[in-house]
Structure formats: C-alpha cells, structure tokens
Design a protein around this motif. Sequence first.
Motif, short mmCIF file in Angstrom:
data_model
loop_
_atom_site.label_atom_id
_atom_site.label_comp_id
_atom_site.label_asym_id
_atom_site.label_seq_id
_atom_site.Cartn_x
_atom_site.Cartn_y
_atom_site.Cartn_z
N GLY A 61 -1.76 -66.75 28.60
CA GLY A 61 -0.95 -67.61 27.76
C GLY A 61 -0.50 -66.90 26.50
N LYS A 62 -0.88 -67.46 25.34
CA LYS A 62 -0.50 -66.87 24.05
C LYS A 62 -1.54 -65.89 23.53
N TYR A 63 -2.65 -65.76 24.21
CA TYR A 63 -3.67 -64.78 23.83
C TYR A 63 -3.46 -63.47 24.59
N PHE A 64 -3.81 -62.36 23.97
CA PHE A 64 -3.79 -61.07 24.65
C PHE A 64 -4.93 -60.23 24.10
N TRP A 65 -5.31 -59.19 24.84
CA TRP A 65 -6.43 -58.35 24.42
C TRP A 65 -6.30 -56.95 24.98
N LEU A 66 -7.00 -56.05 24.31
CA LEU A 66 -7.14 -54.69 24.81
C LEU A 66 -8.47 -54.60 25.54
N GLU A 67 -8.42 -54.19 26.78
CA GLU A 67 -9.64 -54.00 27.54
C GLU A 67 -10.18 -52.61 27.21
N MET A 68 -11.36 -52.57 26.58
CA MET A 68 -11.92 -51.32 26.08
C MET A 68 -13.08 -50.85 26.97
N GLU A 69 -13.42 -49.59 26.82
CA GLU A 69 -14.67 -49.15 27.43
C GLU A 69 -15.81 -49.76 26.63
N GLY A 70 -16.85 -50.16 27.29
CA GLY A 70 -17.94 -50.83 26.59
C GLY A 70 -17.81 -52.34 26.69
N LYS A 71 -18.57 -53.05 25.84
CA LYS A 71 -18.63 -54.50 25.93
C LYS A 71 -17.97 -55.22 24.75
N GLN A 72 -17.25 -54.50 23.93
CA GLN A 72 -16.54 -55.15 22.82
C GLN A 72 -15.03 -54.96 23.02
N HIS A 73 -14.28 -56.05 22.78
CA HIS A 73 -12.84 -56.02 23.03
C HIS A 73 -12.11 -56.80 21.92
N PRO A 74 -10.96 -56.31 21.45
CA PRO A 74 -10.18 -57.08 20.48
C PRO A 74 -9.32 -58.12 21.21
N VAL A 75 -9.53 -59.40 20.88
CA VAL A 75 -8.75 -60.50 21.44
C VAL A 75 -7.88 -61.05 20.32
N MET A 76 -6.58 -61.14 20.56
CA MET A 76 -5.64 -61.44 19.48
C MET A 76 -4.69 -62.59 19.83
N HIS A 77 -4.19 -63.22 18.77
CA HIS A 77 -3.19 -64.29 18.88
C HIS A 77 -2.16 -64.03 17.79
N LEU A 78 -0.88 -64.14 18.12
CA LEU A 78 0.19 -63.77 17.19
C LEU A 78 0.53 -64.85 16.17
N GLY A 79 0.04 -66.06 16.36
CA GLY A 79 0.38 -67.13 15.43
C GLY A 79 1.87 -67.41 15.44
N MET A 80 2.46 -67.62 14.25
CA MET A 80 3.89 -67.91 14.15
C MET A 80 4.74 -66.65 14.02
N THR A 81 4.26 -65.69 13.26
CA THR A 81 5.10 -64.52 12.94
C THR A 81 4.43 -63.19 13.23
N GLY A 82 3.30 -63.22 13.91
CA GLY A 82 2.61 -61.97 14.21
C GLY A 82 3.36 -61.14 15.24
#
Length: 423
Positions: A61-82
């Motif tokens: 949907g409106k969420y996206f993420w970078l799949e990283m090596e390891g168990k931590q990943h940045p999950v992001m949402h652009l809001g209105m103007t991101g």
Amino acid sequence: MPEIGEVARVVHFLRKHCANKVISTIQVQEDNIVYGKVGTSATAFQKAFTGKKILDAKQQGKYFWLEMEGKQHPVMHLGMTGWVRFRNDTTTHYYGSKNDKNEPQEWPPRFWKFILQLDNDSNQEVAFVDARRLARIRVVEAEAKDLRNTTPLKENGPDPVIDKDILTEAWLEEKLKSKKVPVKALMLDQANISGIGNWVADEILYQARIHPEQYSYTFSSAQISALHKAMMEVCGTAVEVLSDSSRFPETWLMRYRWDKGKKDKNVLPNGDKIVHLKVGGRTSAIVPRVQKKTGKVAEDVESADEVSEGAADSQEEPTPKKTKAQPKTTKSKKTETTTKDEVAKEDSKPKRTRTTKRRAESDEEDGGSAVKEEEAEDTKPGKKRQTKKSQADTKKAAKSKVEDAPAEEGSRRRSGRLSGKGV
C-alpha cells in the motif's frame, strides 16, 4: 499525497539504484516527529544501518521498506509531501519538471531527514525528504519474511496489487456489507484496504459508476462486481506505469479533475461536468450524470446531483439546506408573553415606536384618533427623559387607580403608564 502508484515509483527506483549495495555512511537530522512519533530516533536509524547491505525494496500500500541483511529494516511512509531523491537521477519524481534532465540538482536537497551514501561513492546518494514532517521512518526488527506480520504493516488491509488472492470479489462484498459508512470512507481507511488514497478512490468509483456518499452495505452484487473490477484495474495500472499520468488511459477522470475552481474547465471531453464535494472529510471529484445514488447515504452530506449550476461552476462545497427559521415569530411570542409587571419596569425606556404601533392597531377602527393623540403627546417637552419627581408622581397615580379598581388592574396600570408620559 503519494498513493499506491507513487509509492510503487519510489520502490522501483530504490530497487534500481540501491539493491545489492552497501550503505557506507549515513547522515541524519534528528526529528522528534518523523522518527520520534513512531518510537525511534535518527541516531538509532544511523546506528542500525551503517555498513549494512540493501537486498531489495518492497511495498504494501502506502508503506515501503528496504529489505536489509540481518533482522533490522527501515519501514517508511511518505505522509503528504515525503519523497525519496537520488543524486544520480533527477527523473524519479512523478510530477517532475520536463526540463529536470537539464537542470542542476540542489544537493543535499531541502528538508532532508537522512542521506545514504552507497558503496563509498559520493555520486550514489539517496535522500529522504519531507517538508511538512508528516512522513514516518521506523526501525523494525524482524525476519524479512515476517515483516508484513509486524507493526505497522499487519494493521493494514490487503494491497490490491500484491494481494489479489486475498482481495477477491467475495472478500470485498463481505467487507462492504459489514460496515455502515460511505463507500469512499471505507476505501480510504487503510485498515480495510492498503494503498488507496483520494484520487485513486475517486477514479475507482467513477469507473464503477458508484456515488462516493452511498453507504457501503447498500450495493447490489452487480455493483460490487463493478467496484472490484475497477479497483483491480485502476490500482494495477497506476503501479504498472509508476504513476506517470501521461500514460494513464484517456478515459480516466484523473486527467481532468484538477481544475477545481476554474470556470468551464471541470468537464470531460464528452461534456460531462465534474463536481467537487466532501466525503469523509476529503474533497471528492465525481461526475453526477453517471454516478447516481441507488441506496442510502449519510444524512449530513449533500448530493452533488443537487448542486446548482452556479455552485458547480465555482466548485465550492454546496451549502447545506437551511431549516426554516422563525425569528420574527419567536420575537412576537416573547413580546406577547411579557408580563404586565415587566411592562411597568420599562417605564423609563423610550420605546416610543412599538407603543405607538400597538396603539395604532388597537384604535384603527376609531379612525386613527389614538395615533393622532399620541403623536401630539410626543411633541411635548420632557418626553424623552422623565425626572425622578415625575416618575414618582406617575407611580403614585398608577397605584391610586389600581386601589380604586382592583378588578381592572392590568388595564389601569397600562393606562397609568401612558398617562404619565405627558407629565
């Protein structure tokens, strides 16, 4: 606001420029809203991903993420103007200038929240920007395969593109029947369906010939089938063309809906008028000729079908129909129910016009003699303000008359008040 197609565009370029590359350095700017509202910090983000390899970029949907090596990943949402910008590519924005390729790019870009440098190459830098600070950046700890079962993704509904096996026509019918809200409000709620925002919802409803205000549980099976088909086609096309509006079909409302407030501009090529109204707190573009109400609607919103020609031209939200107010009747009743004691207390107030009018009405049958007498009295000196002595004499005279004839107390008091005017 970036919706399913715009986010797909971000993911496409992240995959193109970042997959299988190592984040050598990260610059961050602390922001207690963009990071802090979701329980992390810029410092934690920097620490988690410096030196890590990016494997892939994905979306729900409106969420996206970078799949990283390891168990931590940045999950992001652009809001209105991101948005996500790339130093080595100026063509990534969905409404970028036609001359982007020839214009020098400002770097670092304004309003950046983090900048990733990849493979120790200063030309390969990626920046997350947001002017209004409504975007969100999280550090989520989970196995890559389990991310969609983790907050915030698990709280969101199925994605119309990647979850076609879940978002079936039967699933949609059950969802619609289980709610009692305007259908557009249901579609905008990300807990129901992921990725549909304002313009996508309007496009789906236009293609399905459904009015956005109609309650979700009132649709027939044929209408639900049309809605499901339109949802799959609109979302699928938006993602496929990466939200490049020049590649949208000529029949789409999206191409013609943006001239709100411009007279004679909000029309389709066939002459159908586009009207704007608010549903679920959001401005909606509809074509009243084809989007008819066939069931119950929310009572607090006015139909675009009832919008006058002038309101449609100005593209303003139609004013709700006013109930019949009766200010004059209320005022009249208040006057009629005023007690005689209250009338006596108002002796010192010069309400000449109202008294004269009542006298004129009551004496109309006598040829207007009362009016003439009172007009004559009005010319006498001392009319506008009574002295304390005259007021005392007036009250004394009124009291004397009341005592002489208690059965006619009301009329005597009124008579005494008027007779005192000439004192």
